[in-house]
Scaffold this active site. Structure first.
Site, mmCIF file in Angstrom:
data_model
loop_
_atom_site.group_PDB
_atom_site.id
_atom_site.type_symbol
_atom_site.label_atom_id
_atom_site.label_comp_id
_atom_site.label_asym_id
_atom_site.label_seq_id
_atom_site.Cartn_x
_atom_site.Cartn_y
_atom_site.Cartn_z
ATOM 1 N N TRP A 149 0.709 -1.037 0.308
ATOM 2 C CA TRP A 149 0.158 -0.264 -0.402
ATOM 3 C C TRP A 149 0.625 1.580 -0.210
ATOM 4 O O TRP A 149 0.086 2.320 -0.351
ATOM 5 C CB TRP A 149 -1.348 0.031 1.120
ATOM 6 C CG TRP A 149 -0.494 -0.121 2.550
ATOM 7 C CD1 TRP A 149 -0.849 -1.561 3.406
ATOM 8 C CD2 TRP A 149 -0.035 0.313 3.499
ATOM 9 N NE1 TRP A 149 -0.361 -1.925 4.381
ATOM 10 C CE2 TRP A 149 0.357 -0.645 4.508
ATOM 11 C CE3 TRP A 149 0.902 1.393 3.685
ATOM 12 C CZ2 TRP A 149 1.063 -0.909 5.451
ATOM 13 C CZ3 TRP A 149 1.840 1.214 4.845
ATOM 14 C CH2 TRP A 149 2.093 0.557 5.684
ATOM 15 N N LYS A 173 -2.954 -8.269 -8.078
ATOM 16 C CA LYS A 173 -3.553 -7.472 -6.801
ATOM 17 C C LYS A 173 -2.922 -7.142 -6.455
ATOM 18 O O LYS A 173 -1.755 -7.458 -5.611
ATOM 19 C CB LYS A 173 -3.191 -9.825 -6.372
ATOM 20 C CG LYS A 173 -4.603 -9.510 -5.509
ATOM 21 C CD LYS A 173 -5.117 -9.090 -4.323
ATOM 22 C CE LYS A 173 -3.995 -9.213 -3.046
ATOM 23 N NZ LYS A 173 -4.002 -7.919 -2.217
ATOM 24 N N GLY A 226 6.377 -6.509 -0.743
ATOM 25 C CA GLY A 226 5.680 -5.963 0.781
ATOM 26 C C GLY A 226 6.553 -6.890 2.000
ATOM 27 O O GLY A 226 7.542 -6.982 2.108
ATOM 28 N N GLU A 248 10.735 -7.959 -3.199
ATOM 29 C CA GLU A 248 11.047 -7.312 -2.954
ATOM 30 C C GLU A 248 11.044 -6.823 -1.586
ATOM 31 O O GLU A 248 9.099 -6.345 -0.925
ATOM 32 C CB GLU A 248 10.561 -5.713 -3.593
ATOM 33 C CG GLU A 248 11.603 -5.894 -4.814
ATOM 34 C CD GLU A 248 12.758 -5.563 -4.959
ATOM 35 O OE1 GLU A 248 13.671 -5.016 -3.793
ATOM 36 O OE2 GLU A 248 12.946 -5.381 -6.193
ATOM 37 N N CYS A 282 9.663 1.140 2.100
ATOM 38 C CA CYS A 282 10.874 0.158 2.690
ATOM 39 C C CYS A 282 12.569 0.384 2.717
ATOM 40 O O CYS A 282 13.346 0.025 3.874
ATOM 41 C CB CYS A 282 10.759 -1.312 1.279
ATOM 42 S SG CYS A 282 11.210 -0.501 -0.317
ATOM 43 N N GLU A 383 11.196 -4.351 11.790
ATOM 44 C CA GLU A 383 10.646 -3.040 10.798
ATOM 45 C C GLU A 383 9.623 -2.272 11.553
ATOM 46 O O GLU A 383 8.164 -3.162 11.692
ATOM 47 C CB GLU A 383 10.488 -3.559 9.809
ATOM 48 C CG GLU A 383 10.603 -2.427 8.564
ATOM 49 C CD GLU A 383 9.552 -3.254 7.146
ATOM 50 O OE1 GLU A 383 9.060 -3.790 7.480
ATOM 51 O OE2 GLU A 383 10.106 -2.614 6.286
HETATM 52 P P1 NAD Z 1 1.725 -7.557 3.229
HETATM 53 O O1 NAD Z 1 3.082 -8.323 3.097
HETATM 54 O O2 NAD Z 1 0.769 -7.222 3.701
HETATM 55 O O3 NAD Z 1 0.884 -6.997 2.142
HETATM 56 C C1 NAD Z 1 1.185 -6.992 0.587
HETATM 57 C C2 NAD Z 1 0.723 -7.666 -0.389
HETATM 58 O O4 NAD Z 1 0.703 -8.925 -0.771
HETATM 59 C C3 NAD Z 1 -0.881 -7.173 -0.318
HETATM 60 O O5 NAD Z 1 -1.713 -7.184 -1.928
HETATM 61 C C4 NAD Z 1 -1.315 -8.433 0.243
HETATM 62 O O6 NAD Z 1 -2.727 -8.474 0.070
HETATM 63 C C5 NAD Z 1 -1.015 -9.474 0.072
HETATM 64 N N1 NAD Z 1 -0.590 -10.566 0.463
HETATM 65 C C6 NAD Z 1 -0.401 -11.056 1.952
HETATM 66 N N2 NAD Z 1 0.383 -11.935 2.288
HETATM 67 C C7 NAD Z 1 -0.383 -12.613 1.290
HETATM 68 C C8 NAD Z 1 -0.664 -13.986 1.077
HETATM 69 N N3 NAD Z 1 0.107 -14.939 2.130
HETATM 70 N N4 NAD Z 1 -0.410 -14.729 -0.638
HETATM 71 C C9 NAD Z 1 -0.449 -13.516 -1.270
HETATM 72 N N5 NAD Z 1 -0.736 -12.167 -1.024
HETATM 73 C C10 NAD Z 1 0.292 -11.406 0.291
HETATM 74 O O7 NAD Z 1 2.536 -5.629 3.148
HETATM 75 P P2 NAD Z 1 1.923 -4.308 3.105
HETATM 76 O O8 NAD Z 1 1.796 -4.391 4.634
HETATM 77 O O9 NAD Z 1 1.253 -4.231 2.471
HETATM 78 O O10 NAD Z 1 3.480 -3.252 3.160
HETATM 79 C C11 NAD Z 1 4.583 -3.197 3.609
HETATM 80 C C12 NAD Z 1 5.916 -4.641 3.765
HETATM 81 O O11 NAD Z 1 6.037 -4.066 1.713
HETATM 82 C C13 NAD Z 1 6.798 -2.979 4.175
HETATM 83 O O12 NAD Z 1 7.344 -4.698 4.794
HETATM 84 C C14 NAD Z 1 7.548 -3.468 3.624
HETATM 85 O O13 NAD Z 1 8.844 -3.287 4.095
HETATM 86 C C15 NAD Z 1 7.854 -3.738 2.351
HETATM 87 N N6 NAD Z 1 7.603 -3.267 1.092
HETATM 88 C C16 NAD Z 1 9.261 -4.084 0.182
HETATM 89 C C17 NAD Z 1 9.512 -2.601 0.027
HETATM 90 C C18 NAD Z 1 10.922 -3.036 -1.704
HETATM 91 O O14 NAD Z 1 10.554 -2.812 -2.692
HETATM 92 N N7 NAD Z 1 11.337 -3.546 -0.764
HETATM 93 C C19 NAD Z 1 8.922 -1.822 -1.313
HETATM 94 C C20 NAD Z 1 7.903 -1.132 -0.397
HETATM 95 C C21 NAD Z 1 6.978 -1.701 0.695
#
Ligand code: NAD
Length: 490
Positions: A149, A173, A226, A248, A282, A383
């Protein structure tokens, strides 16, 4: 109220269950949109559509794919303000940053549009006298892209043009909290002239539709951004049928300030690394490692600058820090502030939710700085994903390297020094996918980005990233088909 549907085969498709999820503006609290709560039926339909589209998209000449991406890049620029407004409404990030970011996203589509017809195989000089050997780089098939998000369209832009230039089709997604900008954005593909089914979007919960998409047998690759928790589940699930994966994930990046640094530049770099986007980055430089000899000086200046941060409405051009995106994240950040205090860290700035002038709290957290942090504390290891800085002392270069690398993560690191030798030594020693020297948060479509250790697998951006969406085939042609003994290798 905007009611969105899935986008499958260039059509607006209602969710199979008829259920929708609310999309809330984090600053006003208003439910301004609804997005489909997708299930397995929706996921299957999207993957089947992308699979059908792949059969002709992979045969579309690379220069034609490239031209479509270039046309799309122009449309992104034309629509950048509209898309930025939607994204701010959905995730609360400040408009001043998102509007610039939105225009910049077009460059990723342009870069990979240009690269599409420059993916070349090789003629391999082998040891065989009667054979001709060459390689082809072929697309993988249907790619599932899952985004978080904090920057939905930017992070999608780091994957999508790369996959399309390589000849794959895609099912996206986005995060259930911020799907609207992606659903609006994909409409531009029709306008650019992409065939239906090449890009599809389904929305819903990670645990419902996300899990189906990542375990679907017709999906060849998952490109995920994520948390490391979800990343680990996805990696395990992908192993079942040997899907390609790029991840990522999160970070706990050190921003390291040496006593020989330009301190004013360093302080600004530290602030940009942790308080921009309310720390929901991130690459957040959430651990400030500062040399003991300048600790008090740096902390004093940081507090002085950070206390004047403009907090408030993300649409106001003066605002520097807006709300965190979700109520859950808001609570999580405040919980970490409590944890830090209980662990013995000392709060020298912030530490609370911000209350607007009208007495209302709108999910904004004050820029917060903790000193007396030990690198082993939870606040230094986990984090937070919020505007919370942990200040940790170090004695010398060796101590800085040990503390910087003492984390499960390895996404990025910053180094502030005027000693070029030290800068080079640090860039070699730091276990991170990106090292910034006397700067922080620089990224470009031309430069590879990705994590070491728990921060992920694979690279996005730059020339090498296209290989993440290709597989190599080795083709042998005999120049003399006669075989003396079929039971012995030629
Ligand atoms: P999240 O992992 O909770 O969710 C990310 C996405 O994954 C969402 O679309 C969610 O619906 C989906 N998802 C969650 N569990 C899943 C599963 N078991 N199977 C398939 N899809 C699933 O992360 P968030 O809270 O949305 O974002 C924050 C995180 O993202 C932080 O840890 C941040 O560091 C990371 N992030 C990393 C980067 C990078 O480039 N390294 C960039 C931005 C954010």
């Amino acid at each position: 109220m905007n009611v969105y549907n899935h986008y499958i085969g260039a059509e607006s498709i209602q969710p199979a269950t008829g259920e929708y999820l609310d999309s809330q503006n984090p600053y006003t609290g208003e439910v301004w949109a609804q997005i489909p709560r997708g299930n397995a039926d929706d996921a299957n339909r999207a993957v089947a559509t992308a699979k059908t589209a792949f059969a002709s998209w992979k045969r579309t000449k690379p220069d034609a794919r490239g031209k479509l991406l270039l046309r799309l890049a122009d449309l992104i620029e034309e629509n950048s303000e509209r898309l930025a407004e939607i994204e701010v409404r959905d995730n609360g990030r400040v408009y001043a940053e998102v509007s610039g970011q939105m225009k910049y996203i077009a460059e990723w589509y342009r870069y990979y549009g240009g690269l599409a017809d420059k993916v070349e195989g090789s003629v391999i000089p082998t040891d065989k006298s009667n054979s001709f050997n060459f390689t082809r780089h072929e697309p993988l098939g249907v790619v599932t892209m899952i985004t978080p998000w904090n920057s939905p369209l930017l992070l999608l832009g780091w994957k999508l043009p790369t996959a399309l230039a390589a000849g794959n089709t895609v099912v996206i997604k986005p995060s259930e909290f911020t799907s609207a900008s992606t659903l609006e954005f994909v409409r531009l593909f029709e306008e650019a002239g992409f065939p239906p089914g090449v890009v599809n979007v389904v929305t819903g919960l990670g645990t419902e539709i996300g899990t189906v998409l990542v375990s679907h047998p017709d999906v060849a690759k998952i490109a995920f951004t994520g948390s490391d928790t979800a990343g680990k589940q996805i990696y395990k699930s992908a192993a079942e049928d040997f899907k390609h994966v790029s991840l990522e994930l999160g970070g706990k990046s050190p921003n390291i300030v040496f006593e020989d640094a330009d301190l004013e530049a360093a302080v600004m770099g530290v602030i940009s690394g942790i308080f921009a986007a309310a720390g929901q980055l991130c690459i957040a430089g959430s651990r400030l490692l500062v040399q003991s000899s300048i600790h008090d000086l740096v902390v004093e200046r940081l507090v002085e600058v950070a206390r004047h941060t403009q907090l408030g409405d993300p649409m106001n051009p003066e605002t520097q820090v807006g709300p965190v995106t979700t109520p859950l994240q808001f609570k999580k950040v405040l919980d970490y502030i409590d944890i830090a205090a209980k662990e013995g860290a000392r709060c020298v700035l912030g530490g609370e939710a911000h209350i607007d002038a009208d007495g209302i709290s709108r999910q904004i957290i004050q820029p917060t700085i903790f000193v007396d942090v030990d690198n082993s504390m939870r606040i230094a290891q986990e984090e937070v994903f919020g505007p919370v800085l942990s200040v940790i002392r170090f004695d010398d270069e060796e101590d800085a390297i040990v503390k910087a690398n003492d984390t499960i993560y390895g996404l990025a690191a910053g180094v502030w020094t005027s000693d070029i030798g030290r800068a080079i030594r640090m860039s070699e020693e730091l276990e991170a996918g990106t090292v910034w020297i006397n700067t922080y948060r620089d990224v470009s479509f031309t430069s590879p980005f990705g994590g070491y250790k728990h921060s992920g697998l694979g690279r996005e951006s730059g020339v090498e990233a296209i290989k993440e969406y290709l597989q190599t085939k080795s083709v042998w042609i005999s120049t003399d088909p006669s075989t003396e003994n079929p039971f012995v290798m030629r």
